[in-house]
Design an enzyme around this catalytic site. Structure first.
Site, PDB file in Angstrom:
ATOM      1  N   ILE A   1      -7.660  -9.912 -11.494  1.00  0.00           N
ATOM      2  CA  ILE A   1      -8.258  -9.507 -12.771  1.00  0.00           C
ATOM      3  C   ILE A   1      -9.739  -9.256 -12.515  1.00  0.00           C
ATOM      4  O   ILE A   1     -10.395 -10.041 -11.826  1.00  0.00           O
ATOM      5  CB  ILE A   1      -8.112 -10.649 -13.808  1.00  0.00           C
ATOM      6  CG1 ILE A   1      -6.657 -11.093 -13.929  1.00  0.00           C
ATOM      7  CG2 ILE A   1      -8.718 -10.262 -15.137  1.00  0.00           C
ATOM      8  CD1 ILE A   1      -5.822 -10.342 -14.900  1.00  0.00           C
ATOM      9  N   LEU A   2     -10.264  -8.174 -13.071  1.00  0.00           N
ATOM     10  CA  LEU A   2     -11.676  -7.839 -12.852  1.00  0.00           C
ATOM     11  C   LEU A   2     -12.546  -8.408 -13.979  1.00  0.00           C
ATOM     12  O   LEU A   2     -12.098  -8.520 -15.125  1.00  0.00           O
ATOM     13  CB  LEU A   2     -11.824  -6.319 -12.779  1.00  0.00           C
ATOM     14  CG  LEU A   2     -11.080  -5.691 -11.592  1.00  0.00           C
ATOM     15  CD1 LEU A   2     -10.881  -4.195 -11.791  1.00  0.00           C
ATOM     16  CD2 LEU A   2     -11.824  -5.967 -10.276  1.00  0.00           C
TER      17      LEU A   2
ATOM     18  N   MET B   1      -3.885  -7.221  -7.081  1.00  0.00           N
ATOM     19  CA  MET B   1      -3.404  -8.295  -7.943  1.00  0.00           C
ATOM     20  C   MET B   1      -4.533  -9.251  -8.348  1.00  0.00           C
ATOM     21  O   MET B   1      -4.406 -10.470  -8.201  1.00  0.00           O
ATOM     22  CB  MET B   1      -2.260  -9.054  -7.259  1.00  0.00           C
ATOM     23  CG  MET B   1      -1.093  -8.163  -6.885  1.00  0.00           C
ATOM     24  SD  MET B   1      -0.565  -7.069  -8.211  1.00  0.00           S
ATOM     25  CE  MET B   1       0.992  -7.787  -8.620  1.00  0.00           C
TER      26      MET B   1
ATOM     27  N   GLY C   1       0.795  -1.227   0.000  1.00  0.00           N
ATOM     28  CA  GLY C   1       0.000   0.000   0.000  1.00  0.00           C
ATOM     29  C   GLY C   1       0.828   1.278   0.000  1.00  0.00           C
ATOM     30  O   GLY C   1       0.350   2.317   0.460  1.00  0.00           O
TER      31      GLY C   1
ATOM     32  N   HIS D   1       1.084   0.491 -13.150  1.00  0.00           N
ATOM     33  CA  HIS D   1       1.858  -0.704 -13.504  1.00  0.00           C
ATOM     34  C   HIS D   1       3.344  -0.338 -13.497  1.00  0.00           C
ATOM     35  O   HIS D   1       3.719   0.705 -14.045  1.00  0.00           O
ATOM     36  CB  HIS D   1       1.420  -1.192 -14.889  1.00  0.00           C
ATOM     37  CG  HIS D   1       2.142  -2.421 -15.323  1.00  0.00           C
ATOM     38  ND1 HIS D   1       1.871  -3.663 -14.791  1.00  0.00           N
ATOM     39  CD2 HIS D   1       3.149  -2.594 -16.208  1.00  0.00           C
ATOM     40  CE1 HIS D   1       2.679  -4.552 -15.344  1.00  0.00           C
ATOM     41  NE2 HIS D   1       3.464  -3.929 -16.203  1.00  0.00           N
TER      42      HIS D   1
HETATM   43  C1  GAR Z   1       3.458  -1.330  -7.357  1.00  0.00           C
HETATM   44  O1  GAR Z   1       4.765  -1.383  -7.874  1.00  0.00           O
HETATM   45  C2  GAR Z   1       2.440  -1.395  -8.472  1.00  0.00           C
HETATM   46  O2  GAR Z   1       2.852  -0.727  -9.634  1.00  0.00           O
HETATM   47  C3  GAR Z   1       2.383  -2.883  -8.705  1.00  0.00           C
HETATM   48  O3  GAR Z   1       2.395  -3.469  -7.424  1.00  0.00           O
HETATM   49  C4  GAR Z   1       3.134  -2.600  -6.552  1.00  0.00           C
HETATM   50  C5  GAR Z   1       2.271  -2.299  -5.355  1.00  0.00           C
HETATM   51  O4  GAR Z   1       2.999  -1.586  -4.403  1.00  0.00           O
HETATM   52  N1  GAR Z   1       1.191  -3.253  -9.425  1.00  0.00           N
HETATM   53  C6  GAR Z   1       1.159  -4.228 -10.318  1.00  0.00           C
HETATM   54  O5  GAR Z   1       2.130  -4.921 -10.582  1.00  0.00           O
HETATM   55  C7  GAR Z   1      -0.188  -4.446 -10.976  1.00  0.00           C
HETATM   56  N2  GAR Z   1      -0.017  -5.124 -12.232  1.00  0.00           N
HETATM   57  P1  GAR Z   1       2.259  -0.887  -3.194  1.00  0.00           P
HETATM   58  O6  GAR Z   1       1.320  -1.941  -2.581  1.00  0.00           O
HETATM   59  O7  GAR Z   1       3.395  -0.524  -2.255  1.00  0.00           O
HETATM   60  O8  GAR Z   1       1.524   0.311  -3.720  1.00  0.00           O
END
Ligand code: GAR
Length: 220
Positions: A95-96, A93, A15, A112
């Protein structure tokens, strides 16, 4: 004063993007309010972050649902009850389903950790290193039916350095994520986004800065 944009933020993990959105709202640089944070993972640290700031949270363990449709049905109910204007996927994480995308059409964005359309999917920092690209970065985009294929709103570029591993690159990218996600949400809050097919235009630009960057650096 204009009404604040009401956000529903969906998370699965740490988060840190949620935190940067909270910080921008609290600093007064993002005219939005988070109505609800939803996690499919009860252990997500993002839930602790949200609670610290008094933001309502919901946990939807996907294992408790028979299928994706049932899970999304409950998710739709929660987000509609919270009255959200924009759904912000922040490390969510899952898929909708089509139904979800249809109900919140043009109102779902994702971040992303790669320069789309290169490296969609998962483990993308390692994939960028393995490929040998000199730049990677992050992308905020509308969510459509594909995986990381929706129209692009904003991107940031970072260099990939010779001794990078997935973690060092991910950290460099995350720093930029924390800047571009609040900026993208602010475009929405200010009603500055025009979407025309795949093309997203931002209205009324202030102080644009369009320098080229090189990696390795050019030598004089
Ligand atoms: C982030 O790097 C985001 O870009 C990635 O997960 C991480 C979450 O970090 N999202 C994906 O890979 C979605 N395809 P966070 O929980 O610290 O914000």
């Amino acid at each position: 004063m204009a009404e604040l944009l009401k956000l529903g933020v969906l998370i699965s993990g740490s988060g840190s993007n949620l935190q940067s959105i909270i910080d921008h709202i609290e600093k007064g640089t993002l005219p939005a309010q988070i109505k609800i944070v939803v996690s499919n993972n009860p252990e997500a640290y993002g839930l602790t972050r949200a609670k610290k700031h008094g933001i309502p949270c919901a946990v939807l363990k996907h294992q408790n649902f028979l299928n994706r449709e049932d899970f999304d049905c409950e998710l739709i109910r929660i987000l509609q009850n919270a009255g959200v204007d924009l759904i912000v996927l922040a490390g969510f994480m899952r898929i909708l389903t089509r139904d979800f995308l249809h109900i919140f059409e043009q109102k779902i964005i994702n971040i992303h950790p790669a320069l789309l359309p290169a490296f969609p999917g998962t483990h993308v920092q390692q994939k960028a290193i393995d490929y040998g690209v000199k730049f990677s970065g992050c992308t905020v985009h509308f969510v459509d039916e594909g995986v990381d294929t929706g129209p692009i709103i904003i991107q940031a570029v970072v260099p990939v350095l010779p001794d990078d591993n997935a973690e060092t690159l991910a950290n460099r990218i995350l720093k930029e994520e924390h800047k571009i996600y609040p900026q993208a949400i602010r475009y929405f809050a200010e009603g500055r986004i025009i979407k025309n097919g795949r093309h997203v235009e931002i209205k009324n630009f202030r102080n644009p800065d369009h320098a080229a960057i090189h990696n390795p650096p050019l030598e004089r």
